[in-house]
Design a protein around this motif. Structure first.
Motif, PDB file in Angstrom:
ATOM      1  N   ARG A   1       0.810  -1.216  -0.118  1.00 12.17           N
ATOM      2  CA  ARG A   1      -0.024  -0.018  -0.170  1.00 12.17           C
ATOM      3  C   ARG A   1       0.970   1.188  -0.062  1.00 12.17           C
ATOM      4  O   ARG A   1       0.710   2.347  -0.873  1.00 12.17           O
TER       5      ARG A   1
ATOM      6  N   GLU B   1       0.949   4.050  -3.036  1.00 12.29           N
ATOM      7  CA  GLU B   1       0.664   5.462  -2.804  1.00 12.29           C
ATOM      8  C   GLU B   1       1.974   6.516  -3.096  1.00 12.29           C
ATOM      9  O   GLU B   1       1.773   7.367  -3.575  1.00 12.29           O
TER      10      GLU B   1
ATOM     11  N   THR C   1      -2.289   2.292  -8.357  1.00  6.80           N
ATOM     12  CA  THR C   1      -3.757   1.937  -7.735  1.00  6.80           C
ATOM     13  C   THR C   1      -3.790   0.552  -7.437  1.00  6.80           C
ATOM     14  O   THR C   1      -4.709   0.143  -6.805  1.00  6.80           O
ATOM     15  N   GLU C   2      -3.067  -0.405  -8.145  1.00  5.76           N
ATOM     16  CA  GLU C   2      -3.302  -1.849  -8.005  1.00  5.76           C
ATOM     17  C   GLU C   2      -1.971  -2.409  -7.459  1.00  5.76           C
ATOM     18  O   GLU C   2      -0.884  -2.362  -7.586  1.00  5.76           O
TER      19      GLU C   2
END
Length: 383
Positions: free
Chosen positions: A59, A63, A68-69
């Motif tokens: 994550r 970020e 996004t994936e």
């Protein structure tokens, strides 16, 4: 201009090499330049899907780079038909099983080395990929370094005449982890976790020697664990069970001899962390990661051994720097671009899983040579 999106499952990008070289300096760098043009109006646009075991790390990485994936479920990612390529930079011990799953799912596969824990596993992967009809590649990044590309230019141009020998020095001091943090992960020094400098570096030396000078036909190796006690990432001491230094002699097809020392227990007194000296009848060269210097036979001095007097010659001054003559991009990125072209446009590509298996073979035979104290032949591999 047509954009051709290629979705890539990238497993192991929370690690140092997967993060810096493969994600940031390769895949994201291709995006930053606007994609990879094919020359026919098509631009390849790589779309990474980050995969790993630690959700919080994935994550944070996504970020940080505006992605996004990401997923901790490899099976689910491989079941996604829109994902075309699976890339693996995990621990060696986890790699083969994940690659098999990817091949079974019909994905093209691109992987760090070593491709498997042993030769049987590496050959099985290559055969599975061939049978499945998927494109497959193994990272052989050092071939695309500026210094070695200059060296290859010299070989191809006949600069050396008959090549007699290759001498390589690689390594640096990896801190034990007690009073300064180690700059390599602790698993590198545990054989049970797939660690060891032979497993790590002999695959590199195989493809460097094979591509530049000729196939390795025999190996004689000695290995050592010079630093038997280290401290892990939590500051806890552990026994180093893997080799941290290896001294190899390789006979090459055509008769040249290569000697390469690899060590994580050596302090650097050379211009670069790795250097290769090539000596031939017509000239010699010393190449590192970026630079390459040469001395032609017409400019070779005539030293005379006299230990009673200080040397009046500056031996380094008699070498000439090989010019760049072109702009050299990041070696990992260059190979990524070649593999993407191979997948999308079917362009030739020979750094495949069979080439990766040759590296595993040399590491396996190197460890066996050290254990048995003898020279071992290196059979030519075929599928």
């Amino acid at each position: 201009m047509t954009r051709r999106t290629v979705r890539i499952a990238m497993n192991g990008v929370t690690g140092r090499m997967g993060h810096r070289q493969h994600l940031v300096r390769s895949v994201l760098a291709i995006r930053e330049q606007g994609g990879l043009p094919l020359g026919d109006g098509t631009v390849i646009w790589p779309e990474p899907v980050l995969v790993g075991r630690r959700a919080h790390a994935l994550r944070a990485l996504a970020e940080r780079y505006g992605l996004t994936e990401w997923s901790t479920d490899l099976d689910a990612v491989l079941a996604d038909d829109s994902v075309e390529i699976y890339f693996d930079a995990q621990l060696t011990s986890a790699r083969a099983d994940a690659l098999k799953k990817a091949v079974a799912a019909g994905k093209h596969v691109y992987t760090e080395k070593p491709t498997a824990a042993d030769l049987a596993g590496a050959l099985e992967l290559a055969r599975l990929a061939e049978t499945a009809g998927v494109r497959h590649g193994c990272v052989q990044d050092k071939l695309f370094l500026p210094g070695l590309r200059k060296l290859k230019r010299l070989v191809d141009g006949g600069f050396f005449g008959e090549i007699l020998s290759v001498r390589g020095e690689f390594g640096y001091w990896v801190f034990e982890g007690d009073w300064q943090p180690a700059q390599r992960p602790s698993w590198n020094y545990r054989a049970e976790d797939g660690g060891g400098i032979v497993v790590d570096m002999f695959p590199h030396w195989e493809y460097v020697l094979h591509e530049l000078f000729g196939r390795v036909t025999s190996v004689t190796a000695h290995v050592a664990t010079h630093v038997p006690r280290r401290w892990d990432e939590d500051g806890k001491p552990y026994a180093a069970t893997a080799d941290d230094a290896a001294y190899g002699i390789f006979r090459l097809e055509g008769g040249a001899i290569a000697q390469i020392n690899s060590s994580w227990a050596v302090r650097v007194h050379r211009d670069e962390l790795v250097e290769f000296q090539v000596d031939g009848t017509h000239g010699s060269a010393v190449a590192g990661l970026r630079g390459c210097r040469v001395q032609h036979r017409s400019a070779t001095p005539k030293p005379v051994w006299n230990p009673d007097l200080p040397s009046a010659e500056s031996f380094r001054a008699g070498w000439q720097e090989v010019p760049d003559n072109e702009e050299f991009d990041n070696g990992f990125k260059v190979q990524w671009e070649l593999f993407l072209r191979h997948v999308v446009a079917g362009e030739p590509y020979h750094w495949d899983l069979l080439a990766g298996a040759r590296g595993v073979q040399l590491a396996e035979l190197g460890l066996r040579s050290a254990a048995e104290g003898r020279t071992l032949d290196v059979p030519e591999l075929t599928l």
